[in-house]
Design a protein around this motif. Structure first.
Motif, PDB file in Angstrom:
ATOM      1  N   GLN A 187      57.514  21.903 -18.075  1.00  0.00           N
ATOM      2  CA  GLN A 187      56.171  22.449 -17.907  1.00  0.00           C
ATOM      3  C   GLN A 187      55.873  23.445 -19.030  1.00  0.00           C
ATOM      4  O   GLN A 187      56.690  24.322 -19.314  1.00  0.00           O
ATOM      5  CB  GLN A 187      56.048  23.160 -16.551  1.00  0.00           C
ATOM      6  CG  GLN A 187      56.055  22.234 -15.354  1.00  0.00           C
ATOM      7  CD  GLN A 187      54.768  21.420 -15.242  1.00  0.00           C
ATOM      8  OE1 GLN A 187      53.789  21.697 -15.930  1.00  0.00           O
ATOM      9  NE2 GLN A 187      54.790  20.416 -14.382  1.00  0.00           N
ATOM     10  N   PRO A 188      54.750  23.298 -19.699  1.00  0.00           N
ATOM     11  CA  PRO A 188      54.398  24.256 -20.755  1.00  0.00           C
ATOM     12  C   PRO A 188      54.091  25.629 -20.178  1.00  0.00           C
ATOM     13  O   PRO A 188      53.684  25.757 -19.021  1.00  0.00           O
ATOM     14  CB  PRO A 188      53.154  23.637 -21.388  1.00  0.00           C
ATOM     15  CG  PRO A 188      52.549  22.812 -20.300  1.00  0.00           C
ATOM     16  CD  PRO A 188      53.699  22.280 -19.494  1.00  0.00           C
TER      17      PRO A 188
ATOM     18  N   GLY B  57      55.592  28.517 -26.174  1.00  0.00           N
ATOM     19  CA  GLY B  57      55.593  27.888 -24.856  1.00  0.00           C
ATOM     20  C   GLY B  57      54.988  26.500 -24.777  1.00  0.00           C
ATOM     21  O   GLY B  57      54.794  25.979 -23.678  1.00  0.00           O
ATOM     22  N   GLU B  58      54.711  25.847 -25.913  1.00  0.00           N
ATOM     23  CA  GLU B  58      54.208  24.481 -25.885  1.00  0.00           C
ATOM     24  C   GLU B  58      55.378  23.499 -25.796  1.00  0.00           C
ATOM     25  O   GLU B  58      56.494  23.799 -26.240  1.00  0.00           O
ATOM     26  CB  GLU B  58      53.395  24.183 -27.151  1.00  0.00           C
ATOM     27  CG  GLU B  58      52.122  25.010 -27.282  1.00  0.00           C
ATOM     28  CD  GLU B  58      51.301  24.607 -28.491  1.00  0.00           C
ATOM     29  OE1 GLU B  58      50.947  23.418 -28.576  1.00  0.00           O
ATOM     30  OE2 GLU B  58      51.025  25.479 -29.342  1.00  0.00           O
ATOM     31  N   VAL B  59      55.119  22.338 -25.226  1.00  0.00           N
ATOM     32  CA  VAL B  59      56.149  21.305 -25.172  1.00  0.00           C
ATOM     33  C   VAL B  59      56.362  20.763 -26.577  1.00  0.00           C
ATOM     34  O   VAL B  59      55.418  20.354 -27.247  1.00  0.00           O
ATOM     35  CB  VAL B  59      55.735  20.171 -24.211  1.00  0.00           C
ATOM     36  CG1 VAL B  59      56.779  19.051 -24.246  1.00  0.00           C
ATOM     37  CG2 VAL B  59      55.585  20.701 -22.794  1.00  0.00           C
TER      38      VAL B  59
ATOM     39  N   THR C 115      43.652  23.428 -20.802  1.00  0.00           N
ATOM     40  CA  THR C 115      43.774  22.619 -19.596  1.00  0.00           C
ATOM     41  C   THR C 115      44.807  23.238 -18.674  1.00  0.00           C
ATOM     42  O   THR C 115      45.954  23.452 -19.088  1.00  0.00           O
ATOM     43  CB  THR C 115      44.203  21.189 -19.945  1.00  0.00           C
ATOM     44  OG1 THR C 115      43.265  20.647 -20.884  1.00  0.00           O
ATOM     45  CG2 THR C 115      44.259  20.318 -18.706  1.00  0.00           C
ATOM     46  N   PRO C 116      44.436  23.578 -17.420  1.00  0.00           N
ATOM     47  CA  PRO C 116      45.423  24.156 -16.508  1.00  0.00           C
ATOM     48  C   PRO C 116      46.470  23.131 -16.096  1.00  0.00           C
ATOM     49  O   PRO C 116      46.202  21.927 -16.038  1.00  0.00           O
ATOM     50  CB  PRO C 116      44.568  24.612 -15.310  1.00  0.00           C
ATOM     51  CG  PRO C 116      43.364  23.743 -15.354  1.00  0.00           C
ATOM     52  CD  PRO C 116      43.106  23.449 -16.811  1.00  0.00           C
TER      53      PRO C 116
ATOM     54  N   GLY D 260      50.175  27.290 -15.638  1.00  0.00           N
ATOM     55  CA  GLY D 260      49.999  27.605 -17.040  1.00  0.00           C
ATOM     56  C   GLY D 260      48.845  26.833 -17.642  1.00  0.00           C
ATOM     57  O   GLY D 260      48.006  26.276 -16.935  1.00  0.00           O
ATOM     58  N   VAL D 261      48.804  26.791 -18.969  1.00  0.00           N
ATOM     59  CA  VAL D 261      47.748  26.054 -19.660  1.00  0.00           C
ATOM     60  C   VAL D 261      48.377  25.212 -20.760  1.00  0.00           C
ATOM     61  O   VAL D 261      49.502  25.466 -21.210  1.00  0.00           O
ATOM     62  CB  VAL D 261      46.690  26.997 -20.276  1.00  0.00           C
ATOM     63  CG1 VAL D 261      45.982  27.785 -19.208  1.00  0.00           C
ATOM     64  CG2 VAL D 261      47.335  27.939 -21.296  1.00  0.00           C
ATOM     65  N   THR D 262      47.667  24.199 -21.193  1.00  0.00           N
ATOM     66  CA  THR D 262      48.049  23.422 -22.368  1.00  0.00           C
ATOM     67  C   THR D 262      46.908  23.476 -23.368  1.00  0.00           C
ATOM     68  O   THR D 262      45.743  23.656 -22.995  1.00  0.00           O
ATOM     69  CB  THR D 262      48.337  21.953 -22.010  1.00  0.00           C
ATOM     70  OG1 THR D 262      47.159  21.374 -21.428  1.00  0.00           O
ATOM     71  CG2 THR D 262      49.497  21.847 -21.031  1.00  0.00           C
TER      72      THR D 262
END
Length: 293
Positions: free
Chosen positions: A23-24, A71-73, A199-200, A205-207
């Motif tokens: 999860q990001p 924190g991004e994938v 985007t939640p 979190g958010v992406t």
């Protein structure tokens, strides 16, 4: 026979276990100093960053964290990259000086983990820029508006002190008729920068949306390699260091004001510049790096 059946059942159960999805946890981050060999990097906020240097493809290693520094994938097929010092995330335009190609990427990680390299590129970004296994000369220009917007909307970003701003009222005056000889003004529409939609996620979190995988063609430009050590506040100190090293002194303009840099070179090849950089770092000039001009 029973043992074989039991083993098959256990294998089916093991294969049917759900795979944990990463999860990001996208957030704004500056971070602390970090080291590669004898080189030290001290991240800092800079929304008007411009630089030249060498870019490389990011190495995809098995031991890498599934998440980037912000924190991004981690995904090699996105238009992303890594930088030693800029706040994360940040949006920059990268111009390949060797072939004239240009792309826009989002910096979301620290790196590259190679001395003398200013930028690491995802596989997709490197492919579009025409960068293979060898480093390429690049110019990097930050998109100030886009980077500031990311800082404002993401968790951990600088808080705007809106309630401390003075409050004023604007009075509107109606003019009955234009004054003779006066120029009649024209209303200028307000311009708003395009918003960055987040985007939640299910985890709260958010992406961030992927940037388009597009490149633009320009003209290649020349440039020689220099090894530069910046952040000298005193010209006298910089000149003394330059005299000791057989180098020159040039002005350097930063967010902190006018500074001075010590420059070695020029060098015709990357290997010559790398050798000079290695000598500077060994001499204790830990902020040395390669520039292209």
């Amino acid at each position: 026979m029973k043992k074989a059946v039991l083993a098959c059942c256990l294998g089916v159960v093991a294969c049917s276990r759900p795979v944990t999805k990463v999860q990001p946890a996208v957030h704004y981050v500056v971070g602390s100093g970090w080291q590669v060999g004898n080189a030290w990097f001290y991240p800092r906020e800079n929304f008007s960053y411009q630089a030249t240097g060498l870019a490389v493809r990011q190495k995809e290693e098995k031991g890498d964290s599934p998440l980037t520094a912000d924190g991004e994938v981690r995904d090699a097929m996105t238009m992303t990259g890594s930088h030693p010092t800029l706040q994360l995330p940040a949006v920059v335009t990268v111009f390949n000086m060797d072939n004239g190609r240009e792309v826009t990427i989002r910096l979301n990680d620290r790196g590259p983990k190679e001395v003398g390299r200013v930028l690491g590129l995802s596989r997709k970004a490197a492919d579009l820029l025409g960068i293979g296994l060898n480093p390429a000369r690049v110019r990097i220009v930050e998109d100030e508006n886009a980077s500031r917007q990311l800082a404002e909307i993401l968790p951990g970003g600088p808080v705007l002190q809106i309630n401390t701003a003075p409050l004023e009222t604007v009075a509107q005056t109606q003019l009955d008729a234009p004054v003779a000889g006066a120029r009649v003004g024209r209303a200028v529409p307000s311009v708003q920068s395009a918003s960055i939609a987040t985007t939640p996620t299910n985890a709260g979190g958010v992406t961030l949306p992927d940037l388009p995988g597009q490149w633009r063609q320009g003209s290649p430009v020349g440039g020689q390699f220099w090894v530069e050590t910046t952040d000298f506040t005193s010209r006298y100190t910089a000149a003394r260091e330059a005299a000791r090293e057989g180098a020159t002194v040039v002005p350097s303009f930063t967010q902190q004001g006018k500074m001075w840099a010590v420059r070695h070179g020029p060098f015709a090849t990357i290997s010559e510049a790398d050798a000079a950089l290695k000598r500077s770092l060994a001499d204790g000039l830990t902020g040395s790096h390669i520039v292209v001009e």
